[in-house]
Design a protein around this motif. Structure first.
Motif, PDB file in Angstrom:
ATOM      1  N   UNK A 119       0.826  -1.205   0.000  1.00  0.00           N
ATOM      2  CA  UNK A 119       0.000   0.000   0.000  1.00  0.00           C
ATOM      3  C   UNK A 119       0.863   1.259   0.000  1.00  0.00           C
ATOM      4  N   UNK A 120       1.957   1.242   0.730  1.00  0.00           N
ATOM      5  CA  UNK A 120       2.851   2.394   0.741  1.00  0.00           C
ATOM      6  C   UNK A 120       3.533   2.568  -0.615  1.00  0.00           C
ATOM      7  N   UNK A 121       3.818   1.463  -1.291  1.00  0.00           N
ATOM      8  CA  UNK A 121       4.395   1.545  -2.636  1.00  0.00           C
ATOM      9  C   UNK A 121       3.402   2.183  -3.604  1.00  0.00           C
ATOM     10  N   UNK A 122       2.102   1.974  -3.340  1.00  0.00           N
ATOM     11  CA  UNK A 122       1.055   2.612  -4.145  1.00  0.00           C
ATOM     12  C   UNK A 122       0.766   4.038  -3.678  1.00  0.00           C
ATOM     13  N   UNK A 123       1.532   4.520  -2.703  1.00  0.00           N
ATOM     14  CA  UNK A 123       1.392   5.880  -2.164  1.00  0.00           C
ATOM     15  C   UNK A 123      -0.004   6.103  -1.593  1.00  0.00           C
ATOM     16  N   UNK A 124      -0.456   5.149  -0.767  1.00  0.00           N
ATOM     17  CA  UNK A 124      -1.783   5.238  -0.173  1.00  0.00           C
ATOM     18  C   UNK A 124      -1.936   6.499   0.676  1.00  0.00           C
ATOM     19  N   UNK A 125      -0.834   6.973   1.256  1.00  0.00           N
ATOM     20  CA  UNK A 125      -0.909   8.152   2.121  1.00  0.00           C
ATOM     21  C   UNK A 125      -1.361   9.408   1.410  1.00  0.00           C
ATOM     22  N   UNK A 126      -1.207   9.468   0.090  1.00  0.00           N
ATOM     23  CA  UNK A 126      -1.602  10.648  -0.680  1.00  0.00           C
ATOM     24  C   UNK A 126      -2.673  10.324  -1.724  1.00  0.00           C
ATOM     25  N   UNK A 127      -3.341   9.162  -1.574  1.00  0.00           N
ATOM     26  CA  UNK A 127      -4.411   8.793  -2.493  1.00  0.00           C
ATOM     27  C   UNK A 127      -5.693   9.529  -2.134  1.00  0.00           C
ATOM     28  N   UNK A 128      -6.508   9.808  -3.138  1.00  0.00           N
ATOM     29  CA  UNK A 128      -7.804  10.470  -2.908  1.00  0.00           C
ATOM     30  C   UNK A 128      -8.919   9.446  -2.731  1.00  0.00           C
ATOM     31  N   UNK A 129      -8.877   8.368  -3.517  1.00  0.00           N
ATOM     32  CA  UNK A 129      -9.889   7.315  -3.441  1.00  0.00           C
ATOM     33  C   UNK A 129      -9.189   5.957  -3.393  1.00  0.00           C
ATOM     34  N   UNK A 130      -9.856   4.993  -2.765  1.00  0.00           N
ATOM     35  CA  UNK A 130      -9.453   3.597  -2.876  1.00  0.00           C
ATOM     36  C   UNK A 130     -10.706   2.785  -3.158  1.00  0.00           C
ATOM     37  N   UNK A 131     -10.662   1.974  -4.206  1.00  0.00           N
ATOM     38  CA  UNK A 131     -11.782   1.122  -4.601  1.00  0.00           C
ATOM     39  C   UNK A 131     -11.336  -0.324  -4.415  1.00  0.00           C
ATOM     40  N   UNK A 132     -12.022  -1.048  -3.546  1.00  0.00           N
ATOM     41  CA  UNK A 132     -11.640  -2.420  -3.240  1.00  0.00           C
ATOM     42  C   UNK A 132     -12.701  -3.347  -3.818  1.00  0.00           C
ATOM     43  N   UNK A 133     -12.316  -4.144  -4.798  1.00  0.00           N
ATOM     44  CA  UNK A 133     -13.256  -5.055  -5.445  1.00  0.00           C
ATOM     45  C   UNK A 133     -13.166  -6.438  -4.825  1.00  0.00           C
TER      46      UNK A 133
END
Length: 331
Positions: free
Chosen positions: A172-186
């Motif tokens: 998640x940190x590699x995906x830069x979750x800390x600065x993400x606006x949305x997360x969509x979990x399917x």
């Protein structure tokens, strides 16, 4: 001590930077040397640097050439020493570019931009979503996290791929979750519904723990896990089984309804369904009046979302309030 620190800093550089530093030093050194050996031919140090640059890169313009024996001997040394280093430098650049592209394709390259959308799980819903957004002019920045596909699943669509499990904080940190606006979990289509919901909620908890402010949209398959998803921090829950069963039940009562719903939803890529805030003129007006005014603009008011609980109201005489959201269909 300063020299030692300088050498330590040098060896900590990447191979490309080290080769660039060596090549630059050789070019400057031989440029200055040629100015000393043949001041009439190389009138300035820059003339010498220019000659050393075109010589080591094998361009060889021939506008300036050494004329003395000492100058020619220095040129031979430069050619023997410099061209190999320059060739190694360009080879290192090519290797670094190829390595970066391979890391991008294989999902190993971290994402560094901000305000993006993270999609967890590669399946038909994720594919359709990305393809629909790819047809729009203003494309949001997407990052896909998935552990099942071996490489970037849609190389022709501009989104970033991270290989790994969304349960893992490092992924998640590699995906830069800390600065993400949305997360969509399917939901994982390869697992039983209960297990898929459990994985979805665990991924949601991991994402919210790293970025509590990210807007989380999750897909839940079983009705009993909807509240669990909200307790875990979901901002919106999509019940795909409920949507499908509702459409099929509607078609039993009126054959063809499911097809009509599918065609309407198929226009999502054109932003057909929207939630709009009411204008100052619409606030205080009855639902039926606002509906008629919007029809004159070719916009169909389907209902009004009231409050945080998301209740949909279609009462004709109920006035529109400031905090309402208008659920509209735009053809």
């Amino acid at each position: 001590m300063k020299m030692r620190n300088l050498l330590v800093s040098y060896w900590r550089m990447s191979t490309v930077l080290r080769l660039f530093a060596i090549a630059s030093a050789i070019i400057v050194l031989f440029g200055a040397l040629m100015h000393v050996i043949e001041p009439e031919t190389f009138r300035t140090i820059f003339d010498g640097i220019w000659w050393a640059s075109v010589t080591t890169t094998t361009i060889g313009y021939g506008d300036i050439v050494p004329k003395t024996l000492a100058g020619k001997l220095a040129a031979i040394v430069l050619i023997a020493l410099g061209t190999g280093i320059i060739a190694a430098y360009f080879a290192s650049i090519s290797a670094a570019a190829a390595s970066r592209e391979t890391a991008h394709t294989n999902g190993q390259l971290p994402y560094t931009e901000r305000g993006h959308v993270i999609i967890v799980g590669w399946n038909e819903r994720a594919r359709e979503m990305l393809l629909r957004f790819a047809r729009q002019d203003s494309l949001p920045r997407f990052v896909l996290i998935d552990a099942t596909v071996p490489s970037h699943p849609l190389p022709h669509v501009p989104f970033h791929f991270i290989k790994g499990s969304a349960h893992d904080d490092a992924v998640l940190e590699k995906a830069n979750i800390g600065h993400a606006q949305f997360v969509i979990i399917t939901a994982d289509p390869h697992k039983a519904e209960e297990d898929a919901d459990t994985d979805t909620i665990v991924a949601l908890l991991a994402a919210k723990s790293l970025n509590p402010s990210v807007y989380a949209i999750v897909e839940i398959l079983t009705a009993r896990n909807v509240q669990n998803a909200f307790r875990a921090g979901a901002d919106e829950v999509v019940q795909t089984n409920l949507l499908a069963s509702t459409a099929m039940a509607a078609s039993l009562r009126s054959p063809g309804v499911a097809g009509a719903i599918e065609r309407m939803l198929g226009r999502f890529g054109e932003q057909t369904l929207r939630l709009l805030p009411p204008t100052e003129q619409q606030i205080g007006q009855p639902f039926a009046t606002v509906q008629q005014l919007l029809l004159e603009q070719n916009i169909t008011l389907l209902g009004v979302i009231r409050g945080d609980n998301g209740n949909l109201s279609i009462l004709p005489q109920r006035p529109i309030e400031e905090h309402d959201r208008l659920f509209v269909f735009v053809p």
